[in-house]
Write a protein that holds these residues in place. Structure first.
Motif, PDB file in Angstrom:
ATOM      1  N   ASN A  72       6.112   4.449   2.240  1.00  0.00           N
ATOM      2  CA  ASN A  72       6.002   5.881   2.508  1.00  0.00           C
ATOM      3  C   ASN A  72       6.665   6.669   1.382  1.00  0.00           C
ATOM      4  O   ASN A  72       7.883   6.644   1.210  1.00  0.00           O
ATOM      5  CB  ASN A  72       6.670   6.225   3.841  1.00  0.00           C
ATOM      6  N   ASP A  73       5.845   7.389   0.626  1.00  0.00           N
ATOM      7  CA  ASP A  73       6.331   8.097  -0.555  1.00  0.00           C
ATOM      8  C   ASP A  73       6.678   9.545  -0.216  1.00  0.00           C
ATOM      9  O   ASP A  73       6.067  10.486  -0.718  1.00  0.00           O
ATOM     10  CB  ASP A  73       5.262   8.033  -1.664  1.00  0.00           C
ATOM     11  N   GLY A  74       7.666   9.716   0.658  1.00  0.00           N
ATOM     12  CA  GLY A  74       8.130  11.058   0.993  1.00  0.00           C
ATOM     13  C   GLY A  74       7.093  11.920   1.684  1.00  0.00           C
ATOM     14  O   GLY A  74       7.009  13.131   1.419  1.00  0.00           O
ATOM     15  N   SER A  91       0.829  -1.201   0.000  1.00  0.00           N
ATOM     16  CA  SER A  91       0.000   0.000   0.000  1.00  0.00           C
ATOM     17  C   SER A  91       0.868   1.256   0.000  1.00  0.00           C
ATOM     18  O   SER A  91       1.576   1.526   0.966  1.00  0.00           O
ATOM     19  CB  SER A  91      -0.903  -0.009   1.240  1.00  0.00           C
ATOM     20  N   PRO A  92       0.848   2.026  -1.090  1.00  0.00           N
ATOM     21  CA  PRO A  92       1.615   3.276  -1.118  1.00  0.00           C
ATOM     22  C   PRO A  92       0.944   4.333  -0.245  1.00  0.00           C
ATOM     23  O   PRO A  92      -0.283   4.439  -0.206  1.00  0.00           O
ATOM     24  CB  PRO A  92       1.575   3.673  -2.599  1.00  0.00           C
ATOM     25  N   CYS A  93       1.750   5.124   0.443  1.00  0.00           N
ATOM     26  CA  CYS A  93       1.213   6.139   1.361  1.00  0.00           C
ATOM     27  C   CYS A  93       1.861   7.492   1.095  1.00  0.00           C
ATOM     28  O   CYS A  93       3.089   7.593   1.061  1.00  0.00           O
ATOM     29  CB  CYS A  93       1.481   5.747   2.812  1.00  0.00           C
ATOM     30  N   ILE A 129      -2.904  -2.048  -3.176  1.00  0.00           N
ATOM     31  CA  ILE A 129      -4.148  -1.341  -2.858  1.00  0.00           C
ATOM     32  C   ILE A 129      -3.784  -0.008  -2.215  1.00  0.00           C
ATOM     33  O   ILE A 129      -2.819   0.086  -1.453  1.00  0.00           O
ATOM     34  CB  ILE A 129      -5.037  -2.190  -1.915  1.00  0.00           C
ATOM     35  N   ASP A 130      -4.525   1.033  -2.535  1.00  0.00           N
ATOM     36  CA  ASP A 130      -4.244   2.350  -1.964  1.00  0.00           C
ATOM     37  C   ASP A 130      -4.546   2.357  -0.469  1.00  0.00           C
ATOM     38  O   ASP A 130      -5.423   1.627   0.022  1.00  0.00           O
ATOM     39  CB  ASP A 130      -5.072   3.428  -2.668  1.00  0.00           C
ATOM     40  N   ALA A 131      -3.849   3.216   0.260  1.00  0.00           N
ATOM     41  CA  ALA A 131      -3.935   3.234   1.724  1.00  0.00           C
ATOM     42  C   ALA A 131      -5.309   3.645   2.230  1.00  0.00           C
ATOM     43  O   ALA A 131      -5.665   3.327   3.373  1.00  0.00           O
ATOM     44  CB  ALA A 131      -2.866   4.170   2.283  1.00  0.00           C
TER      45      ALA A 131
END
Length: 320
Positions: A47-49, A8-10, A100-102
């Motif tokens: 965690n995308d920055g 899950s990208p955040c 899946i999106d966060a």
């Protein structure tokens, strides 16, 4: 038994992260108890920055929850690259990866059906949105228009599929061989060619926070989706060029006729209009070609898609 990684990208998701961890943990508990996945399955947050407390929350949950792992990217690289970072890292930990999106607006109940399709032989299972009632009207209409435009432009993608999908390790190993810099996973993954299937995905309301996909980001993704997988815009300009040549021939016949019958009137309006029209077409053509040249420029630099500065929860011996 299948070892599952839910990636899950955040990006600035502190408002929704706690509830997402609870819901995903409950889901994994259910799948483990039913024997569908291994107890060593995991939830991988990327965690995308983020500029809020997203990474601190991920680390906190990792210490308290055996399922949770975290990947902290060195800077913000965008949604598609963050997904890629998570998938290519998690393939060393798991047999199957689901992205899946966060915000968990996608249907969690579709995950068991994805796993069933995988057991039946599918290497890729796409979550296809059957209802967008939870989306704003503008996003709903623009998404449908975009998918139709993609199809017209010759981009091979799954209609109404975003980034909710299952991929086997074999599919991910193949995907890792693609050196794309301008990532558009919805167009790239169908090119893998392995057996695939779909499940219905009913979108729900966001429980907290706001969507991070701004209009600017959506337009950027749409542009990447078309220009990365289709050369039809270039051919469209070529056809427009032929059309204007034809019009100029027709206009030439008209001018000759007017001169012969002495009906021609001197004036600058028609000349100016022609100059503006032709100038506009030339500028549009240069702009479209420039997009492709810009992509070539990006590709040849061969920069890394992402840089990981820290991983928490990796207790395996497998190298990342």
């Amino acid at each position: 038994m299948t070892r599952l990684a839910i990636v899950s990208p955040c990006y600035n998701e502190e408002a929704v992260l706690n509830s997402s961890v609870v819901r995903l943990t409950d889901l994994l508990d259910t799948l483990v108890k039913s024997g569908e996945v291994s107890a060593k399955s995991m939830i991988v947050f990327v965690n995308d920055g983020s500029s809020d407390a997203t990474w601190q929350l991920i680390c906190q949950h990792q210490r308290q929850n055996n399922y949770v792992r975290g990947i902290n990217l060195a800077r913000n690289v965008g949604h598609q690259n963050a997904i890629m970072a998570g998938m290519l890292t998690a393939r060393h930990w798991a047999d199957v990866v689901i992205t899946i999106d966060a915000d968990l607006q996608d249907d969690l109940q579709a995950i068991p059906r994805m796993l069933q399709h995988h057991r039946e032989g599918s290497d890729i299972v796409y979550g296809v949105k059957v209802s967008r009632k939870a989306d704003p009207v503008f996003k709903r209409l623009s998404a449908v228009a975009f998918y139709k435009l993609q199809s017209k432009m010759g981009v091979k993608s799954v209609f109404n599929h975003a980034d909710f999908r299952l991929m086997s390790r074999r599919a991910l190993d193949i995907l890792a061989g693609y050196g794309e810099r301008n990532l558009y996973l919805r167009g790239l993954i169908p090119m893998i060619g392995l057996e695939s299937s779909t499940v219905d995905d009913v979108i729900s309301e966001r429980t907290a926070g706001t969507s991070k996909y701004t209009l600017k980001k959506m337009l950027s993704l749409a542009l990447d989706g078309i220009t990365s997988f289709s050369v039809r815009p270039i051919y469209l300009i070529l056809y427009i060029g032929f059309f204007f040549i034809f019009l100029s021939l027709v206009a030439g016949v008209y001018v000759v006729h007017a001169l012969v019958v002495h009906t021609a009137y001197p004036g600058w309006a028609s000349i100016m209009l022609s100059l503006w029209l032709i100038g506009g077409v030339i500028l549009l053509s240069i702009g479209i070609v420039g997009v492709y040249v810009g992509k070539i420029y990006t590709e040849v630099k061969n920069r890394p898609l992402f840089n990981i500065c820290e991983i928490v929860g990796d207790d395996d011996d497998a190298a990342v």
